[in-house]
Design an enzyme around this catalytic site. Sequence first.
Site, short mmCIF file in Angstrom:
data_model
loop_
_atom_site.label_atom_id
_atom_site.label_comp_id
_atom_site.label_asym_id
_atom_site.label_seq_id
_atom_site.Cartn_x
_atom_site.Cartn_y
_atom_site.Cartn_z
N HIS A 46 -4.96 10.39 19.40
CA HIS A 46 -3.75 10.04 20.14
C HIS A 46 -3.04 8.89 19.44
O HIS A 46 -3.56 8.31 18.49
CB HIS A 46 -4.10 9.67 21.59
CG HIS A 46 -4.86 8.38 21.74
ND1 HIS A 46 -4.63 7.50 22.75
CD2 HIS A 46 -5.86 7.83 21.00
CE1 HIS A 46 -5.45 6.47 22.65
NE2 HIS A 46 -6.20 6.64 21.59
N HIS A 99 -10.92 9.06 18.62
CA HIS A 99 -12.10 8.47 19.28
C HIS A 99 -13.12 9.56 19.56
O HIS A 99 -12.76 10.71 19.78
CB HIS A 99 -11.72 7.84 20.63
CG HIS A 99 -10.77 6.70 20.53
ND1 HIS A 99 -11.15 5.44 20.15
CD2 HIS A 99 -9.44 6.64 20.78
CE1 HIS A 99 -10.10 4.65 20.17
NE2 HIS A 99 -9.05 5.35 20.54
N HIS A 117 -4.71 8.00 15.78
CA HIS A 117 -6.10 7.65 15.48
C HIS A 117 -6.98 8.40 16.47
O HIS A 117 -6.50 8.92 17.47
CB HIS A 117 -6.32 6.14 15.57
CG HIS A 117 -6.13 5.58 16.94
ND1 HIS A 117 -4.88 5.34 17.48
CD2 HIS A 117 -7.02 5.24 17.90
CE1 HIS A 117 -5.01 4.86 18.70
NE2 HIS A 117 -6.31 4.79 18.99
N GLU A 141 -14.54 4.38 25.46
CA GLU A 141 -13.66 4.67 24.33
C GLU A 141 -14.38 4.28 23.03
O GLU A 141 -14.28 4.97 22.02
CB GLU A 141 -12.36 3.90 24.47
CG GLU A 141 -11.38 4.15 23.35
CD GLU A 141 -10.15 3.28 23.48
OE1 GLU A 141 -9.06 3.85 23.57
OE2 GLU A 141 -10.29 2.03 23.48
N ASP A 153 -11.24 18.23 24.49
CA ASP A 153 -12.09 18.12 23.31
C ASP A 153 -11.40 18.69 22.07
O ASP A 153 -10.88 19.81 22.09
CB ASP A 153 -13.42 18.85 23.55
CG ASP A 153 -14.45 18.54 22.48
OD1 ASP A 153 -14.42 17.41 21.93
OD2 ASP A 153 -15.29 19.41 22.21
N HIS A 154 -11.41 17.90 21.01
CA HIS A 154 -10.79 18.24 19.73
C HIS A 154 -9.30 18.55 19.87
O HIS A 154 -8.78 19.49 19.29
CB HIS A 154 -11.54 19.38 19.03
CG HIS A 154 -12.85 18.92 18.48
ND1 HIS A 154 -13.98 18.87 19.25
CD2 HIS A 154 -13.18 18.46 17.25
CE1 HIS A 154 -14.99 18.40 18.51
NE2 HIS A 154 -14.52 18.13 17.29
N CYS A 162 -2.91 0.66 16.96
CA CYS A 162 -3.05 1.90 17.76
C CYS A 162 -1.71 2.61 17.94
O CYS A 162 -1.67 3.71 18.48
CB CYS A 162 -3.67 1.59 19.11
SG CYS A 162 -5.36 0.95 18.98
#
Length: 148
Positions: A27, A54, A52, A137, A92-93, A46
């Site tokens: 994100h 997580h 970037h 996070e 996810d992904h 960020c």
Amino acid sequence: MAGSSVQKTAAERIGYISRTESFSACHRLHSIQLSDEENKEVYGKCNNPNGHGHNYKVEVVVRGKIDPKTGMVMNLTDLKKCIEEAIMIPLDHKNLDKDVPYFASVVSTTENVAVYIWDNMVKVLPPGLLYEIKIHETDKNVVIYRGE
């Protein structure tokens, strides 16, 4: 009351169960309500235009009466299915800002990811059962949301 000598029947006992899953997503922290300069000031690195990622760890906690017949608050297999539907499939992904319509107009902070997860989990769980969403996070940054 903890430590109380009053006996409770099995139907009155309240239990908490937790299931933890991990998902990866990227994100960019950027608010359309702020100028580019303000975004850089507020979000720092960020706010990188390339984003970037997580490896999030999310804990879903449900709270309810322990069923005297099954001995469970909720079947963990059912909770796992709910998490798959409400969290893993949509997040996810994924690029949160581009792949999840909710974040087209909401900044994809971890606080807002927790709200999104709460709202999705409430739709698939039995009423009144969801107690808490906790998102790690990073090892040092954790957000807790309880629907308030």
